[in-house]
Structures are given as C-alpha cells and as structure tokens.
Design a protein around this motif. Structure first.
Motif, short mmCIF file in Angstrom:
data_model
loop_
_atom_site.label_atom_id
_atom_site.label_comp_id
_atom_site.label_asym_id
_atom_site.label_seq_id
_atom_site.Cartn_x
_atom_site.Cartn_y
_atom_site.Cartn_z
N ILE A 138 0.84 -1.20 0.00
CA ILE A 138 0.00 0.00 0.00
C ILE A 138 0.87 1.25 0.00
O ILE A 138 0.60 2.23 -0.72
CB ILE A 138 -0.93 0.00 1.22
N GLY A 139 1.94 1.24 0.79
CA GLY A 139 2.85 2.38 0.82
C GLY A 139 3.47 2.64 -0.54
O GLY A 139 3.59 3.79 -0.97
N GLY A 140 3.86 1.56 -1.24
CA GLY A 140 4.43 1.71 -2.57
C GLY A 140 3.44 2.28 -3.57
O GLY A 140 3.77 3.15 -4.38
N LEU A 141 2.19 1.80 -3.49
CA LEU A 141 1.15 2.31 -4.39
C LEU A 141 0.85 3.77 -4.12
O LEU A 141 0.67 4.57 -5.05
CB LEU A 141 -0.12 1.47 -4.24
N GLU A 142 0.77 4.13 -2.86
CA GLU A 142 0.49 5.52 -2.51
C GLU A 142 1.64 6.45 -2.90
O GLU A 142 1.42 7.58 -3.34
CB GLU A 142 0.21 5.64 -1.01
N LEU A 143 2.88 5.96 -2.76
CA LEU A 143 4.03 6.76 -3.18
C LEU A 143 4.00 6.98 -4.69
O LEU A 143 4.26 8.10 -5.17
CB LEU A 143 5.32 6.06 -2.77
N THR A 144 3.66 5.93 -5.43
CA THR A 144 3.56 6.06 -6.89
C THR A 144 2.50 7.07 -7.28
O THR A 144 2.70 7.90 -8.17
CB THR A 144 3.24 4.69 -7.51
N ARG A 145 1.35 7.01 -6.61
CA ARG A 145 0.27 7.96 -6.89
C ARG A 145 0.69 9.38 -6.56
O ARG A 145 0.39 10.33 -7.31
CB ARG A 145 -0.97 7.57 -6.08
N ALA A 146 1.40 9.55 -5.45
CA ALA A 146 1.85 10.88 -5.06
C ALA A 146 2.85 11.46 -6.05
O ALA A 146 2.79 12.64 -6.41
CB ALA A 146 2.46 10.83 -3.66
N LEU A 147 3.77 10.64 -6.51
CA LEU A 147 4.76 11.10 -7.47
C LEU A 147 4.13 11.43 -8.81
O LEU A 147 4.59 12.31 -9.54
CB LEU A 147 5.85 10.04 -7.66
N LYS A 148 3.06 10.72 -9.15
CA LYS A 148 2.38 10.92 -10.43
C LYS A 148 1.60 12.23 -10.48
O LYS A 148 1.69 12.98 -11.45
CB LYS A 148 1.43 9.74 -10.68
N GLY A 149 0.82 12.51 -9.41
CA GLY A 149 -0.10 13.63 -9.52
C GLY A 149 -0.01 14.70 -8.46
O GLY A 149 -0.69 15.72 -8.58
N TRP A 150 0.81 14.51 -7.46
CA TRP A 150 0.81 15.46 -6.35
C TRP A 150 2.03 16.38 -6.41
O TRP A 150 3.12 15.97 -6.76
CB TRP A 150 0.80 14.72 -5.01
N GLU A 151 1.79 17.64 -6.05
CA GLU A 151 2.87 18.61 -6.00
C GLU A 151 3.77 18.34 -4.79
O GLU A 151 3.38 17.68 -3.83
CB GLU A 151 2.29 20.03 -5.89
N THR A 152 4.97 18.90 -4.86
CA THR A 152 5.89 18.77 -3.73
C THR A 152 5.34 19.53 -2.53
O THR A 152 4.96 20.70 -2.66
CB THR A 152 7.27 19.33 -4.10
N PRO A 153 5.25 18.91 -1.37
CA PRO A 153 4.73 19.61 -0.19
C PRO A 153 5.52 20.87 0.11
O PRO A 153 6.74 20.92 -0.05
CB PRO A 153 4.90 18.57 0.94
N GLY A 154 4.80 21.91 0.51
CA GLY A 154 5.44 23.16 0.86
C GLY A 154 5.77 24.04 -0.33
O GLY A 154 6.56 24.98 -0.21
N ASN A 155 5.17 23.75 -1.51
CA ASN A 155 5.43 24.58 -2.68
C ASN A 155 4.87 25.98 -2.47
O ASN A 155 3.96 26.20 -1.66
CB ASN A 155 4.85 23.94 -3.94
N ASP A 156 5.40 26.95 -3.20
CA ASP A 156 5.05 28.36 -2.99
C ASP A 156 3.56 28.63 -3.20
O ASP A 156 2.98 29.48 -2.50
CB ASP A 156 5.87 29.25 -3.95
N GLU A 157 2.93 27.91 -4.14
CA GLU A 157 1.52 28.15 -4.43
C GLU A 157 0.60 27.31 -3.56
O GLU A 157 -0.63 27.41 -3.67
CB GLU A 157 1.24 27.87 -5.91
N GLU A 158 1.19 26.49 -2.70
CA GLU A 158 0.43 25.63 -1.78
C GLU A 158 -0.57 24.74 -2.52
O GLU A 158 -1.69 24.48 -2.04
CB GLU A 158 -0.30 26.47 -0.73
N LYS A 159 -0.19 24.25 -3.68
CA LYS A 159 -1.04 23.36 -4.45
C LYS A 159 -0.88 21.94 -3.95
O LYS A 159 0.18 21.54 -3.47
CB LYS A 159 -0.69 23.43 -5.94
N ILE A 160 -1.94 21.17 -4.08
CA ILE A 160 -1.91 19.76 -3.69
C ILE A 160 -1.67 18.87 -4.91
O ILE A 160 -0.77 18.03 -4.91
CB ILE A 160 -3.22 19.35 -2.99
#
Length: 244
Positions: A138-160
C-alpha cells in the motif's frame, strides 16, 4: 439495511482504465494532459464527468458553488480512489463468503469461517507476516500515486495536485481500454464513478449488517444455509464472539 445489501450484490465489476501518456517532444497542452477535460468555472464541478440521470448534478448542500478548482480536483481524486477500494472490497467480501468461500491467502480446509469481517483474524493466525507485506504494498502504491499527480509539499503556491494531473489518472491501463477522446472518456469515467459510489454504499451496508448479526451476507438474505461454527476460528476471535 437489507436493501443496501441486495444492491451491493448487483454491483458489476469495474476496473481502473487509465494509462500513462507518452511525453511529446514539444510542449503538451494542459487540455491534453487532462484527457481533454477543460475546466469551466461556469459548469457544475468545473465540467468534470460523473453526473448521471435521473439524479444529474447532485449537490444538495451546494458545496461545489464555493469550491476552488484545486479543491474540486482533490475531492474527485478522493472519490475516485475510495470508489476503487470499495469495489475491490465488495468483490472480496462476496467471493470469500459462502457459497464461494474462496480464500487465496490461506486454506480453510472446507470450513465455513463465517463473515468476512472476521477473516483478517484467520489471516493473522495463519500468515502473520501478511500485514507487514500489505503495508509495504500500500505504501508503494500511494508513493507512486503521489509522485504521479501530487505537488511537492510546501510549494510556494500551496497546491496539492499538479495542474496537468487528471484526478484518478494514475497510469494503470493494462488492457488499453482508455478512450482517446474526451467524450468517450467522460462516459467511461462516469461509469467508474457510479460503480464506485454504489460500491461505497454497498460495502458500508455489508459491514454494518455483519457487525449486527455476525452472519454472512448470503446467509442473512436466506440464500445459503448457516454452517458457520465459531469454534473453528482462532481462539482470540472465538473468545471475542463469546463475549459478544
């Protein structure tokens, strides 16, 4: 309660149908990256597919009226993901209970081990390493999903989510079912969402019913005999049932 159980039994299988796009040498437009979806603030849910007659644009609390595009994409991402998990859960409950009683993780030796809400106890007793392995998967799948569609945490525009990420499009399409135009994609996406919504209601009904009477769904519906013997369960589970 039984109505929700009957509905859940009619749930057809639905699969995730998305596939990764090849990266073109030239700059790809956001519309193409979003599977042809062009967010329109004047449309319900910014024009995201998912509405189906006779319900149509269902939003009795008018949540979508004051929701930003970013939040709308997050909500659709969450809905799609939960719907997929719920569809798997419904299938898992139905195939592991009587009359099918298919248990890929352990050998039940012909025993009726009761409702699926207790099966994890059997898994823990026969394959204690399973949950650690499951956590890694599950951790591997969630990491893959995060890398695919999620912005880097703490970005200037605070996008998810990334601007060019379509909610739920994690790049999984082993049978190459994903349409190449938005109209057909919207139809397929709507089907997946509707199946997922039904599955979420269905699995909630199944779990609630089994917690109430500790009987399998088909037994509750009177479709199969009740052959469950709690003494066949691991001692910890048997003791819990006796206390109940």
């Amino acid at each position: 309660m039984k109505f929700s159980l009957v509905v859940s039994l009619l749930l057809p299988a639905a699969s995730a149908f998305v596939t990764p796009k090849s990266i073109a040498a030239s700059k790809t437009s956001i519309a193409n990256d979003l599977n042809g979806w062009q967010p329109d603030p004047n449309e319900f849910a910014y024009g995201l597919p998912g509405a189906l007659d006779p319900v149509g644009n269902f939003d009795p609390l008018n949540i979508s009226e004051n929701t930003s595009l970013s939040q709308m994409k997050q909500s659709r991402e969450a809905e799609t993901t939960h719907g997929r998990v719920a569809m798997l859960a419904v299938i898992g409950f139905l195939v592991t209970e009587a009359p099918l009683s298919f248990h890929p993780l352990f050998n039940a030796a012909g025993r009726d081990i009761g409702p699926a809400i207790r099966h994890l106890d059997e898994v823990r007793a026969t394959a204690p390493f399973f949950f650690e392995a499951l956590a890694l998967v599950i951790g591997g799948l969630e990491l893959t999903r995060a890398l695919k569609g999620w912005e880097t945490p703490g970005n200037d525009e605070e996008k998810i989510l990334k601007d060019d990420y379509y909610p739920g499009d994690i790049g999984f399409d082993p049978l190459n079912l994903k349409p190449d135009n938005f109209d057909e994609f919207a139809i397929m996406s709507t089907k997946e969402l509707q199946h997922g919504r039904l599955a979420m209601l269905g699995i909630a009904g199944i779990v609630a019913q089994e917690l109430v009477n500790s009987k399998e769904i088909f037994v509750t519906l009177g479709l199969v005999p009740d052959t469950f013997d709690a003494s066949n369960l691991p001692i910890e589970t048997y003791s819990t049932l006796l206390r109940e």
